[in-house]
Structure formats: C-alpha cells, structure tokens
Write a protein that holds these residues in place. Structure first.
Motif, PDB file in Angstrom:
ATOM      1  N   TRP A   1       0.313  16.828   7.811  1.00 18.03           N
ATOM      2  CA  TRP A   1       0.669  16.225   8.564  1.00 18.03           C
ATOM      3  C   TRP A   1       1.037  16.276  10.221  1.00 18.03           C
TER       4      TRP A   1
ATOM      5  N   ALA B   1      -2.260   2.095   8.698  1.00 14.45           N
ATOM      6  CA  ALA B   1      -3.048   2.980   9.294  1.00 14.45           C
ATOM      7  C   ALA B   1      -4.525   2.822  10.080  1.00 14.45           C
TER       8      ALA B   1
ATOM      9  N   SER C   1      -4.072   6.592   2.823  1.00 12.85           N
ATOM     10  CA  SER C   1      -3.016   5.875   3.236  1.00 12.85           C
ATOM     11  C   SER C   1      -2.853   4.522   1.732  1.00 12.85           C
ATOM     12  N   GLN C   2      -1.746   4.460   1.066  1.00 10.37           N
ATOM     13  CA  GLN C   2      -1.646   3.639  -0.188  1.00 10.37           C
ATOM     14  C   GLN C   2      -1.913   1.923   0.175  1.00 10.37           C
TER      15      GLN C   2
ATOM     16  N   ALA D   1       0.478  -0.361   3.826  1.00  7.14           N
ATOM     17  CA  ALA D   1      -0.050   0.986   4.145  1.00  7.14           C
ATOM     18  C   ALA D   1      -1.260   1.722   4.912  1.00  7.14           C
ATOM     19  N   TYR D   2      -1.805   1.376   4.156  1.00  6.45           N
ATOM     20  CA  TYR D   2      -3.380   1.019   4.799  1.00  6.45           C
ATOM     21  C   TYR D   2      -3.280   0.127   5.423  1.00  6.45           C
TER      22      TYR D   2
ATOM     23  N   ASP E   1      -5.363   9.687   7.367  1.00  8.04           N
ATOM     24  CA  ASP E   1      -4.966   8.185   6.829  1.00  8.04           C
ATOM     25  C   ASP E   1      -5.388   7.303   7.328  1.00  8.04           C
TER      26      ASP E   1
END
Length: 151
Positions: A36, A92, A83-84, A88-89, A79
């Motif tokens: 990243w 992103a 992403s979880q 987080a999602y 991203d």
C-alpha cells in the motif's frame, strides 16, 4: 505488433477464467504495508511528475497524467474490493468517491487537454515524420512524398 497485444489479451481472458475457478475469497498476505505504501508513493510521484511537466509545458504530460490517473483508479479499486465490511468499507467508498476518482478524472482531463495544440486539435502537435523531422516540416519539404506542388 498489434497482434501480439491481441494474443496477450486473449491469453489473459483464459487466465481470468482460471483465477475465477481456483482462487479463494481470502488470503494471508506478506508485506501488506509495503504494497500500500508503494502504491501511494506511485501516486505522489505521478502527481509531482505531472505538475513539473505542466510547469515546463512539456509534451510528455499527455502520457504521464493518464498513467497517474490509472494508478489512482487501481488504488480506488483495491481500497473498495479489499476493505472489511462496515466502517472500513464505507471509508474506502468515500475515499474513492471524494479523492481517488476525482483526481483520476483531473489527470485524464490534463492528459487530454495536453494532447491538443493551441487551437484545440491534435493536428497542432508536431510528431516525428519518417526521417525524424516533424511532420509539419516534412510536409513542406519538396523531397517529401506528401509535399504539395508549388504554384
């Protein structure tokens, strides 16, 4: 050489089918942080290179800016897809919508505008002719096969 690219594209379609059938939905990754950070460094380098080339009014900005745009689009893609679920999602998606995709669009616009000459057409941008001279110079040369007859 276009046939080489077409053949590679065809092979990639087959490879995508293999990956779709064999890859799992998760993986443990070594050097996640380095991956990243490296991608973000590419973005910084692309933005700075585009900035410098714009300031110098260099023709290369027409190639560098779209390459920078692609890096931002790849960043947004990974991203969002990696992403979880949850915050987080959502973060992103927000980052993609507010930062990465707009910057990619700006870089594409810069590249497109840079590929145009002062009158807004690609004909204004000199390109190399068959002997290395610009096409404008080659077209006005009597020795050039495409030269116009005098008179």
């Amino acid at each position: 050489m276009p046939w080489v690219l077409a053949a590679c594209a065809a092979l990639l379609v087959g490879w995508i089918a293999v990956l779709g059938a064999t890859l799992g939905t998760s993986a443990t990754v070594r050097h996640w942080d380095v991956s990243w950070i490296g991608l973000d460094i590419l973005e910084v380098v692309g933005l700075l290179a585009t900035t410098v080339l714009m300031r110098l009014r260099a023709a290369a900005v027409a190639q560098v800016a779209p390459m920078t745009a692609m890096v931002f689009l790849v960043d947004a893609w990974f991203d969002v897809t990696l992403s979880q679920p949850g915050w987080a999602y959502a973060g992103a998606l927000l980052s993609a919508a507010v930062i990465e995709i707009p910057l990619a669009a700006l870089c594409l616009l810069i590249g497109w505008r840079s590929s145009k000459g002062p009158t807004g057409t690609t004909a204004d941008r000199p390109t190399a002719g068959p002997r290395g001279e610009s096409r404008r110079a080659a077209a006005s040369s009597p020795a050039h096969p495409g030269a116009r007859a005098a008179g």
